[in-house]
Design a protein around this motif. Structure first.
Motif, short mmCIF file in Angstrom:
data_model
loop_
_atom_site.label_atom_id
_atom_site.label_comp_id
_atom_site.label_asym_id
_atom_site.label_seq_id
_atom_site.Cartn_x
_atom_site.Cartn_y
_atom_site.Cartn_z
N VAL A 5 0.85 -1.18 0.00
CA VAL A 5 0.00 0.00 0.00
C VAL A 5 0.89 1.23 0.00
O VAL A 5 1.67 1.45 0.93
CB VAL A 5 -0.93 0.03 1.24
CG1 VAL A 5 -1.82 1.28 1.22
CG2 VAL A 5 -1.79 -1.23 1.29
N VAL A 16 -7.01 1.16 4.66
CA VAL A 16 -6.74 -0.01 3.84
C VAL A 16 -5.83 -0.99 4.59
O VAL A 16 -6.10 -2.20 4.63
CB VAL A 16 -6.10 0.38 2.50
CG1 VAL A 16 -5.67 -0.86 1.73
CG2 VAL A 16 -7.07 1.21 1.66
N LEU A 20 -6.62 -4.82 5.62
CA LEU A 20 -5.78 -5.95 5.20
C LEU A 20 -5.37 -6.80 6.39
O LEU A 20 -5.33 -8.04 6.30
CB LEU A 20 -4.54 -5.43 4.47
CG LEU A 20 -4.76 -4.86 3.08
CD1 LEU A 20 -3.49 -4.20 2.57
CD2 LEU A 20 -5.23 -5.95 2.10
N LEU A 71 -1.26 -1.30 -4.29
CA LEU A 71 -2.29 -0.27 -4.34
C LEU A 71 -1.60 1.08 -4.45
O LEU A 71 -0.91 1.51 -3.52
CB LEU A 71 -3.17 -0.29 -3.10
CG LEU A 71 -4.21 0.85 -3.02
CD1 LEU A 71 -5.23 0.73 -4.16
CD2 LEU A 71 -4.91 0.85 -1.66
N ILE A 73 -2.24 4.65 -4.18
CA ILE A 73 -3.18 5.67 -3.73
C ILE A 73 -2.73 6.99 -4.34
O ILE A 73 -1.58 7.40 -4.18
CB ILE A 73 -3.23 5.75 -2.20
CG1 ILE A 73 -3.81 4.44 -1.63
CG2 ILE A 73 -4.05 6.95 -1.74
CD1 ILE A 73 -3.89 4.40 -0.12
N THR A 103 -6.38 4.22 -7.25
CA THR A 103 -7.55 4.97 -6.80
C THR A 103 -7.75 6.16 -7.73
O THR A 103 -7.14 7.21 -7.57
CB THR A 103 -7.40 5.45 -5.34
OG1 THR A 103 -6.24 6.28 -5.21
CG2 THR A 103 -7.26 4.27 -4.40
N TYR A 175 -14.67 2.94 0.74
CA TYR A 175 -13.72 2.85 -0.37
C TYR A 175 -12.49 2.02 0.03
O TYR A 175 -11.95 1.27 -0.78
CB TYR A 175 -13.28 4.25 -0.82
CG TYR A 175 -14.40 5.08 -1.41
CD1 TYR A 175 -14.88 4.83 -2.69
CD2 TYR A 175 -14.99 6.10 -0.68
CE1 TYR A 175 -15.91 5.59 -3.23
CE2 TYR A 175 -16.01 6.87 -1.22
CZ TYR A 175 -16.47 6.61 -2.49
OH TYR A 175 -17.49 7.36 -3.03
N ALA A 176 -12.06 2.16 1.28
CA ALA A 176 -10.94 1.35 1.77
C ALA A 176 -11.30 -0.13 1.73
O ALA A 176 -10.48 -0.97 1.32
CB ALA A 176 -10.55 1.78 3.18
N ASP A 177 -12.51 -0.46 2.14
CA ASP A 177 -12.94 -1.86 2.13
C ASP A 177 -12.93 -2.42 0.70
O ASP A 177 -12.60 -3.59 0.48
CB ASP A 177 -14.33 -2.00 2.74
CG ASP A 177 -14.33 -1.85 4.25
OD1 ASP A 177 -13.24 -1.83 4.85
OD2 ASP A 177 -15.43 -1.76 4.84
N ALA A 179 -10.95 -1.49 -1.73
CA ALA A 179 -9.55 -1.73 -2.08
C ALA A 179 -9.06 -3.05 -1.48
O ALA A 179 -8.34 -3.81 -2.13
CB ALA A 179 -8.68 -0.57 -1.62
N VAL A 180 -9.44 -3.31 -0.24
CA VAL A 180 -9.03 -4.56 0.42
C VAL A 180 -9.57 -5.76 -0.36
O VAL A 180 -8.86 -6.76 -0.55
CB VAL A 180 -9.52 -4.58 1.88
CG1 VAL A 180 -9.30 -5.96 2.50
CG2 VAL A 180 -8.79 -3.52 2.70
#
Length: 285
Positions: A5, A16, A20, A71, A73, A103, A175-177, A179-180
């Protein structure tokens, strides 16, 4: 193989990483950060730290390894993000990563407002790189508004130049979820997800909800773009940033941030967080 990340100590990055850690062992999670001191708590939990800076391409050379899922960001320095993101893409390609998630912005190529320009160029660079990728086209965060409640409560007004436009926002954690999910599950390669809240709201409705929860008289005061920019600069915002915010409101007035395709709730397996819930959380402090 690790899950990497970038920007891991930012608001989204921390969420995120936390997500994880609920799904994979800590030693499989890598946080790319500029300041290791800000990530000391992550290191204590067993997260690997790699020190790198988007603006210093040479520091990115050791940030990724073959087989990593990464990821990216998006950077926060508007106007500098294209070369910064390109440096990450180049380093990821050289390392031979297994997946590069980015993102981006809701609407992707169809987003015709200034804040989207660098995202669109980055998407093109990722697609041209030949890397396996997934595009997380994030809509607006609830927190873009709920973190600015102090002046709303002080003046009894929500002021903007979006007219009757609507915003399909969701909580940053939603949004973080997402990405996970794409970093830990299979089958997302080559996809572009249009991520937004389940329901679009108007600023009049937003003002009414703040009034309902606080018991104060709060009204929406739509103003022309020129007046809006004057208000923002008068409040101390640099003119270039004020211009970007006014341009975003113009995009909202054209319906560009109101889409509700449902990709976000489908990815995370639950409804997105309503703006009312984020208002309540912000008021509680």
């Amino acid at each position: 193989m690790s899950i990497v990340v970038t920007g891991a100590t930012g608001h989204l990055g921390r969420l995120v990483v936390a997500g994880l850690l609920e799904k994979v062992p800590a030693d499989q999670v890598v946080a790319v950060v500029r300041d290791p001191g800000k990530a000391a708590d992550l290191a204590e939990r067993g997260v690997q730290l790699r020190i790198a800076d988007y603006s210093r391409p040479e520091t990115l050379q050791g940030a990724f390894a073959a087989g990593d899922k990464v990821l990216l960001i998006s950077g926060s320095e508007v106007g500098q993000r294209v070369p910064q993101h390109q440096a990450v893409i180049d380093a990821a390609k050289e390392a031979g990563v297994a997946l590069l998630a980015y993102t981006s912005v809701l609407g992707g190529p169809a987003a015709d407002f200034r804040l989207a320009d660098e995202h669109k160029v980055t998407e093109q660079a990722i697609q041209a790189s030949g890397l396996p990728y997934v595009l997380l086209r994030n809509g607006w965060y609830n927190e873009n508004y709920t973190e600015q409640l102090a002046p709303v409560l002080e003046h009894g007004a929500v002021v903007g130049s979006a007219g009757g436009g609507r915003v399909s926002s969701a909580a940053r954690a939603d949004y973080a979820d997402a990405a996970v999910v794409v970093l830990t599950d299979e089958g997302h390669e080559g996809k572009a997800y249009e991520l937004s809240g389940d329901t679009a709201w108007s600023f009049e409705e937003y003002a009414a909800e703040v009034a309902k929860q606080t018991g104060k008289e709060i009204a929406y005061g739509p103003v022309p773009a020129e007046t809006h920019q004057t208000i923002l600069t008068g409040a101390g915002l640099p003119q270039p940033f004020a211009e970007i915010l006014v341009d975003v409101d113009a995009a909202i007035s054209r319906g560009l941030l109101a889409a509700t395709p449902g990709d976000l709730s489908r990815l995370i397996g639950r409804p997105t967080t309503p703006i009312a819930d984020s208002i309540a959380a912000a008021l509680k402090g």
